[in-house]
Design an enzyme around this catalytic site. Structure first.
Site, PDB file in Angstrom:
ATOM      1  NE  ARG A 102      -4.215   1.648   0.598  1.00  0.00           N
ATOM      2  CZ  ARG A 102      -5.082   2.089  -0.313  1.00  0.00           C
ATOM      3  NH1 ARG A 102      -4.839   1.892  -1.592  1.00  0.00           N
ATOM      4  NH2 ARG A 102      -6.184   2.701   0.060  1.00  0.00           N
ATOM      5  CB  THR A 375      -9.154  -1.329  -8.114  1.00  0.00           C
ATOM      6  OG1 THR A 375      -9.222  -0.092  -7.409  1.00  0.00           O
ATOM      7  CG2 THR A 375      -8.292  -2.294  -7.332  1.00  0.00           C
ATOM      8  CB  THR A 393      -5.923   0.335  -6.878  1.00  0.00           C
ATOM      9  OG1 THR A 393      -6.806   1.355  -7.348  1.00  0.00           O
ATOM     10  CG2 THR A 393      -5.425   0.687  -5.498  1.00  0.00           C
ATOM     11  CG  ASP A 417      -8.681   5.129  -0.602  1.00  0.00           C
ATOM     12  OD1 ASP A 417      -9.753   5.635  -0.983  1.00  0.00           O
ATOM     13  OD2 ASP A 417      -8.205   4.097  -1.111  1.00  0.00           O
ATOM     14  N   GLY A 466     -13.446  -2.357  -7.366  1.00  0.00           N
ATOM     15  CA  GLY A 466     -14.781  -1.852  -7.093  1.00  0.00           C
ATOM     16  C   GLY A 466     -14.867  -0.873  -5.955  1.00  0.00           C
ATOM     17  N   GLY A 467     -13.738  -0.284  -5.519  1.00  0.00           N
ATOM     18  CA  GLY A 467     -13.790   0.703  -4.452  1.00  0.00           C
ATOM     19  C   GLY A 467     -14.404   0.132  -3.185  1.00  0.00           C
TER      20      GLY A 467
END
Length: 580
Positions: A102, A375, A393, A417, A466-467
């Site tokens: 991440r 993503t 993503t 985010d 898909g968030g």
């Protein structure tokens, strides 16, 4: 048709089920698959993974090839300027690990940096340009995968991506339409204009899209490893590009990025062992809560309306906990043991009325406080039983829109985010508080949920973009496998979603029957339907996600793959094993 496409023509079946079988003795279970299976969001990435397997690579080498090729052919969804989570299973040791790649917040990032003069969230700064970008993690993940888990040199595994970036590939409809929707932002930046404009005109469907600068960046990564991206020529160009666009990264924090190895979330649902993403993903904890709530009912025996009602109520409760408790575990204390326990799920189950919706503002013990399809995911099982589920993503369409000159690297806009202003929804309508507030070096909360499923005779890898809807799509996929569906049927399942706030069910076109909609409304549910549905609605997306899944049936030794039919360029492929 190029040589690679001809080679795999008989093996690759676009958006339809594929299988390879070499059955074990009757009554026994196969110890390893006699072949390999890959499903990804683009057929060139699936083919790249298969190419690496034929060169003697394992699932982890193939993952490097698939991931890097997606970074080339799906800039709308992922890339070297982004990050992701890689769920890994080592067949030799039986160990599972989550590789956390991440993105991290730059040193200059804080809540005040994203507020306008009135103290409101500056939406342009949070999703566009240099301030929206976190320090990328994907290149470090590719180096880690190859060096610690692979069998082939990184240069070999990155070969297909370098070749495709150099030679180009045809622009597809979603890519061209996505650029049109982000054109104003992307054309702010000289480096982006150089890549996406041809003689002053933007890319169009059918154009051959070549990225020589990205090929050069990938080549430096292949030859120099970590330093080939985070230091040296590429690192200097990234820092200069961010600074030129008005942002603030330092050489120390870029070179200081590190992937993290996380212990996955593991729990049981009926006869399945579920292994899935741990924080800073919210997916695993939410899945554990939802499935263990639902385990108390016989969903298979229910009519559609009551089954949907109970699934939605489980979603509602898991997303409420996501809002308040989850963040980067290196920065906040997460009550993970409680949130994933069967006792906690049983308590939540007791609050669900079997015939009535629970208003979301009644769930919180505190006053009620005030992610998109961009993503990608791929799933791999190799002939030794190694497996990879990876979701990566750049966040929204084409991320931040910023390509630092000379790199070809499209930077993410993952800073959105974070809870940049507590209680204010992000681009996906989800909210957060202190647990997910930005701090230098912190990783923003994610919904990415790569997942393994294991029953006494089956092994499954699945995941989707898909968030904020990722978690619920994976949930529905797990329930589909539990219902006995095939991999392709699971990939094609209709989808619905609830995320606590806004207090409504959203659904794809045709996902719920008219009668079910009426019954749910009578129970007190508000339903947001696509604008063209028979019942009207305020216009949620017609289709969601891009689920990619592979399955190994150990009893018959059949490998199969499912690629989401919503994505016309995705593919699943199965190969026979080379002689052992």
């Amino acid at each position: 048709m190029n040589t690679l496409s001809r080679r795999w023509l008989l093996l690759v079946l676009l958006w339809s089920p594929v299988a390879w079988s070499a059955a074990p003795a009757q009554g026994s279970l196969a110890s390893h698959p006699d072949g390999a299976a890959i499903a990804s969001g683009h057929h060139l990435a699936t083919e790249a993974g298969m190419e690496i397997l034929t060169k003697g690579g394992n699932a982890f080498d193939a993952a490097v090839a698939v991931s890097s090729t997606l970074a080339v052919v799906e800039p709308i969804s992922s890339g070297l300027g982004g990050g992701g989570f890689f769920l890994l299973h080592d067949a030799a040791t039986g160990k599972d690990v989550m590789l956390d790649a991440r993105e991290t917040a730059p040193q200059a990032a804080n809540e005040a940096a994203f507020l306008d003069s009135k103290g409101e969230l500056d939406r342009d700064r949070s999703v566009n340009g240099p301030w929206s970008a976190g320090i990328p993690g994907l290149p470090a993940a590719l180096v880690e995968l190859s060096g610690k888990h692979g069998k082939l040199p990184l240069r070999t595994s990155l070969g297909p991506a370098i070749r495709i970036a150099t030679e180009g590939f045809p622009v597809y409809a979603r890519m061209a339409k996505g650029y049109a929707s982000r054109r104003e932002v992307m054309e702010r930046y000289p480096g982006t204009r150089e890549v996406y404009l041809r003689n002053g005109k933007p890319i169009a469907e059918g154009d051959v899209f070549r990225q020589p600068e990205l090929a050069a960046t990938l080549t430096r990564l292949a030859d120099q490893g970590f330093d080939g991206f985070y230091r040296g020529q590429t690192g200097k160009a990234l820092l200069a590009g961010v600074k030129q666009a008005g942002g603030s990264w330092s050489a120390e924090e870029l070179a200081g990025y590190r992937v993290k190895l996380r212990e996955p979330i593991v729990f049981n649902y009926r006869d399945w062992k579920i292994t899935t993403a741990s924080p800073p993903s919210s997916g695993g904890i939410a899945l554990a809560a939802m499935l263990q709530i639902l385990e108390g009912w016989d969903l298979k025996s229910m009519d559609e309306a009551h089954r949907t009602h109970l699934v939605v109520e489980a979603m509602r409760r898991a997303y409420r906990d996501r809002t308040f408790f989850l963040g980067d575990p290196d920065f906040v204390q997460i009550p993970q043991k409680v949130l994933t326990s069967k006792d906690y799920a049983q308590g939540l189950r007791a609050t669900i009325h079997p015939e009535k919706a629970t208003p979301s503002d009644l769930l919180s013990g505190n006053p009620t406080p005030l992610e998109d399809d961009e993503t990608t995911h791929f799933s791999i099982i190799d002939r030794d039983g190694n497996r990879v589920g990876a979701t990566q993503t750049v966040n929204l369409l084409y991320g931040s829109g910023l390509i630092p000159k000379g790199t070809g690297v499209l930077l993410n806009n993952e800073m959105d985010d974070f809870a940049l202003k507590p209680g204010t929804p992000n681009a996906f309508g989800v909210m957060g508080y202190a647990a997910n507030a930005p701090k230098p070096g912190k990783r923003m909360l994610s919904s990415m949920t790569p997942t393994f499923m294991e029953s006494p005779d089956k092994v499954v890898v699945l995941g989707t973009p898909g968030g904020s809807r990722i978690i619920t799509m994976v949930l529905l996929g797990i329930l589909g496998y539990d219902d006995g569906l095939t991999a392709q049927q699971v990939a094609a399942l209709p989808r619905y979603h609830h995320q606590w706030l806004p207090d409504e069910i959203s659904a794809e076109t045709g996902a719920l029957s008219v009668d079910t909609i009426k019954q749910l409304q009578a129970m007190g549910h508000k339903i947001d339907l696509p604008g063209d549905s028979a019942e009207g609605g305020r216009g949620s997306s017609h289709v969601w996600g891009n689920l990619q899944t592979v399955e190994w049936d150990r009893r018959s030794n059949v490998l199969s793959g499912g690629s989401d039919p919503r994505n016309p360029v995705g593919s699943a492929a199965v190969s026979a094993a080379a002689s052992r």
